[in-house]
Design a protein around this motif. Structure first.
Motif, PDB file in Angstrom:
ATOM      1  N   GLN A 171      -4.411   6.601  36.396  1.00  0.00           N
ATOM      2  CA  GLN A 171      -5.091   7.178  37.566  1.00  0.00           C
ATOM      3  C   GLN A 171      -5.458   6.018  38.492  1.00  0.00           C
ATOM      4  O   GLN A 171      -6.589   5.539  38.485  1.00  0.00           O
ATOM      5  CB  GLN A 171      -6.335   7.952  37.135  1.00  0.00           C
ATOM      6  N   ARG A 172      -4.473   5.584  39.275  1.00  0.00           N
ATOM      7  CA  ARG A 172      -4.598   4.352  40.047  1.00  0.00           C
ATOM      8  C   ARG A 172      -5.781   4.353  41.010  1.00  0.00           C
ATOM      9  O   ARG A 172      -6.348   3.312  41.308  1.00  0.00           O
ATOM     10  CB  ARG A 172      -3.314   4.097  40.846  1.00  0.00           C
ATOM     11  N   ARG A 173      -6.126   5.515  41.550  1.00  0.00           N
ATOM     12  CA  ARG A 173      -7.181   5.552  42.574  1.00  0.00           C
ATOM     13  C   ARG A 173      -8.580   5.437  41.993  1.00  0.00           C
ATOM     14  O   ARG A 173      -9.539   5.232  42.734  1.00  0.00           O
ATOM     15  CB  ARG A 173      -7.049   6.847  43.392  1.00  0.00           C
ATOM     16  N   LYS A 174      -8.691   5.599  40.691  1.00  0.00           N
ATOM     17  CA  LYS A 174     -10.011   5.552  40.076  1.00  0.00           C
ATOM     18  C   LYS A 174     -10.420   4.118  39.767  1.00  0.00           C
ATOM     19  O   LYS A 174      -9.580   3.245  39.537  1.00  0.00           O
ATOM     20  CB  LYS A 174     -10.030   6.372  38.787  1.00  0.00           C
ATOM     21  N   THR A 175     -11.719   3.890  39.757  1.00  0.00           N
ATOM     22  CA  THR A 175     -12.217   2.594  39.318  1.00  0.00           C
ATOM     23  C   THR A 175     -11.942   2.454  37.826  1.00  0.00           C
ATOM     24  O   THR A 175     -11.722   3.449  37.112  1.00  0.00           O
ATOM     25  CB  THR A 175     -13.726   2.468  39.555  1.00  0.00           C
ATOM     26  N   LEU A 176     -11.951   1.217  37.343  1.00  0.00           N
ATOM     27  CA  LEU A 176     -11.694   1.008  35.926  1.00  0.00           C
ATOM     28  C   LEU A 176     -12.752   1.667  35.047  1.00  0.00           C
ATOM     29  O   LEU A 176     -12.448   2.117  33.941  1.00  0.00           O
ATOM     30  CB  LEU A 176     -11.627  -0.494  35.639  1.00  0.00           C
ATOM     31  N   ARG A 177     -13.966   1.746  35.522  1.00  0.00           N
ATOM     32  CA  ARG A 177     -15.014   2.421  34.758  1.00  0.00           C
ATOM     33  C   ARG A 177     -14.618   3.861  34.455  1.00  0.00           C
ATOM     34  O   ARG A 177     -14.822   4.357  33.343  1.00  0.00           O
ATOM     35  CB  ARG A 177     -16.334   2.390  35.543  1.00  0.00           C
ATOM     36  N   ALA A 178     -14.031   4.532  35.458  1.00  0.00           N
ATOM     37  CA  ALA A 178     -13.609   5.919  35.278  1.00  0.00           C
ATOM     38  C   ALA A 178     -12.255   6.009  34.580  1.00  0.00           C
ATOM     39  O   ALA A 178     -12.048   6.833  33.681  1.00  0.00           O
ATOM     40  CB  ALA A 178     -13.548   6.624  36.631  1.00  0.00           C
ATOM     41  N   ALA A 179     -11.329   5.145  34.971  1.00  0.00           N
ATOM     42  CA  ALA A 179      -9.975   5.221  34.418  1.00  0.00           C
ATOM     43  C   ALA A 179      -9.945   4.910  32.926  1.00  0.00           C
ATOM     44  O   ALA A 179      -9.114   5.458  32.189  1.00  0.00           O
ATOM     45  CB  ALA A 179      -9.058   4.271  35.167  1.00  0.00           C
ATOM     46  N   LEU A 180     -10.850   4.045  32.473  1.00  0.00           N
ATOM     47  CA  LEU A 180     -10.864   3.655  31.067  1.00  0.00           C
ATOM     48  C   LEU A 180     -11.854   4.446  30.227  1.00  0.00           C
ATOM     49  O   LEU A 180     -12.074   4.132  29.049  1.00  0.00           O
ATOM     50  CB  LEU A 180     -11.176   2.156  30.947  1.00  0.00           C
ATOM     51  N   ALA A 181     -12.426   5.495  30.806  1.00  0.00           N
ATOM     52  CA  ALA A 181     -13.422   6.288  30.075  1.00  0.00           C
ATOM     53  C   ALA A 181     -12.822   6.909  28.818  1.00  0.00           C
ATOM     54  O   ALA A 181     -13.431   6.893  27.744  1.00  0.00           O
ATOM     55  CB  ALA A 181     -14.017   7.360  30.984  1.00  0.00           C
ATOM     56  N   GLY A 182     -11.632   7.474  28.942  1.00  0.00           N
ATOM     57  CA  GLY A 182     -10.999   8.076  27.783  1.00  0.00           C
ATOM     58  C   GLY A 182     -10.654   7.051  26.712  1.00  0.00           C
ATOM     59  O   GLY A 182     -10.808   7.295  25.512  1.00  0.00           O
ATOM     60  N   ARG A 234     -19.396   3.277  28.082  1.00  0.00           N
ATOM     61  CA  ARG A 234     -18.783   2.359  27.115  1.00  0.00           C
ATOM     62  C   ARG A 234     -17.669   1.548  27.786  1.00  0.00           C
ATOM     63  O   ARG A 234     -17.480   0.362  27.478  1.00  0.00           O
ATOM     64  CB  ARG A 234     -18.243   3.145  25.915  1.00  0.00           C
ATOM     65  N   ALA A 235     -16.961   2.202  28.702  1.00  0.00           N
ATOM     66  CA  ALA A 235     -15.927   1.473  29.450  1.00  0.00           C
ATOM     67  C   ALA A 235     -16.567   0.379  30.296  1.00  0.00           C
ATOM     68  O   ALA A 235     -16.068  -0.760  30.337  1.00  0.00           O
ATOM     69  CB  ALA A 235     -15.137   2.436  30.331  1.00  0.00           C
ATOM     70  N   ALA A 236     -17.667   0.716  30.978  1.00  0.00           N
ATOM     71  CA  ALA A 236     -18.349  -0.273  31.818  1.00  0.00           C
ATOM     72  C   ALA A 236     -18.852  -1.446  30.992  1.00  0.00           C
ATOM     73  O   ALA A 236     -18.765  -2.608  31.418  1.00  0.00           O
ATOM     74  CB  ALA A 236     -19.503   0.388  32.564  1.00  0.00           C
ATOM     75  N   ALA A 237     -19.338  -1.149  29.797  1.00  0.00           N
ATOM     76  CA  ALA A 237     -19.836  -2.220  28.933  1.00  0.00           C
ATOM     77  C   ALA A 237     -18.707  -3.154  28.508  1.00  0.00           C
ATOM     78  O   ALA A 237     -18.861  -4.379  28.497  1.00  0.00           O
ATOM     79  CB  ALA A 237     -20.522  -1.623  27.705  1.00  0.00           C
TER      80      ALA A 237
END
Length: 289
Positions: A232-243, A250-253
């Motif tokens: 999901q290229r348009r999403k920030t990494l915090r959102a894209a890596l949530a799954g 946890r992604a943000a951490a």
């Protein structure tokens, strides 16, 4: 250099074999001797290099490789073409044909054991457009003896493979190739050197293997992060890596621990940064595979 195939020889061989190039197999046969000479020169083969060619077709590039490589492994999916290639090599290459081994196989299923004697050190190939990226990545993963290579692919694919962070075409192929090797563009090839003539330009990609940027982090763990980041290229990494991480927090951490801004996007990261994220996976890098 040995006798090479021009348009007349290509047509004659195809007619004799009853071969018609198929889009399904991504077959576009090179009929210009200058182009294959250029590819072999750009590949920079040493006398002890063992070349691996994928999709040799009627043998245009094979014949140019035989005089300069210690050995040539040719992997051809089409059984009719694979069966005919040794005779073509004997006809046009003479004694050099003894250095050719032909395997009728799918390059995506080839293993190191299939090509063990002698082991390939250089990938030099006009790759079928429809499987070019998977083939390159599979062979680099499967054949640790590959030191360098030069492949001809669709120009758009070539641009993606060599792209760096921040480029509009930087993505999964760019990062995964960078894990294995340093790559660069080695030029453009026009459509009129092929039969049939494709409706796109081709590009040459040269690469030289290097040590992985983080040998302590499993490749599969790094590639899992890359796949998730670009899904999901348009999403920030915090959102894209949530799954991948088990939730956005946890992604943000994990991102913060890796020194990466959670608000960044995948196309801005280097392969080293993706490896750092994998190393910072909430349950450890092995769990991220």
């Amino acid at each position: 250099m040995t006798g090479l195939l021009g348009p007349a020889e290509i047509r004659e061989l195809a007619a004799r074999l009853g071969v018609t190039p198929t889009k399904k197999l991504g077959q576009n046969f090179v009929h210009d001797p200058n182009t294959v000479r250029r590819i072999v020169t750009a590949a920079g083969l040493a006398p002890d290099d063992v070349a691996l060619e994928v999709g040799p077709g009627l043998g245009s590039l094979t014949l140019a490789l035989l005089p300069v490589a210690a050995h040539v492994h040719a992997v051809e999916l089409d059984p009719a073409l694979a069966a005919a290639l040794p005779a073509t090599a004997e006809r046009f290459a003479g004694p050099d044909a003894a250095r050719l081994t032909v395997r009728n196989a799918d390059a995506l299923r080839v293993t190191a054991a299939d090509l063990a004697a002698p082991a390939p050190t250089a990938l030099v190939a006009n790759l079928p457009y429809n499987v070019a990226v998977p083939v390159v990545l599979h062979l680099l993963a499967e054949l640790p003896t590959l030191r360098h290579g030069l492949v001809m692919v669709q120009k758009e694919v070539a641009d993606r493979l060599v792209a760096g962070p921040g480029s509009k075409v930087y993505g999964i192929p760019s990062v995964k190739l960078a894990w294995y090797a340093r790559s660069r563009s080695a030029g453009k090839v026009p459509p009129n050197v092929f039969w049939p003539v494709p409706n796109v330009d081709s590009g040459l990609v040269a690469f030289t293997r290097r040590e992985p940027p983080r040998p302590d982090v499993p490749r599969r763990a790094v590639f899992a992060v890359v796949d998730a980041a670009f899904a999901q290229r348009r999403k920030t990494l915090r959102a894209a890596l949530a799954g991948w991480a088990g939730g956005p927090d946890r992604a943000a951490a994990a991102l913060t621990a890796a020194g990466v801004d959670p608000g960044a996007r995948g196309e801005s990261l280097t392969v080293e940064q993706f490896a750092a994220i994998a190393a910072s996976a909430p349950d450890g890098p092995a769990a991220a595979q």
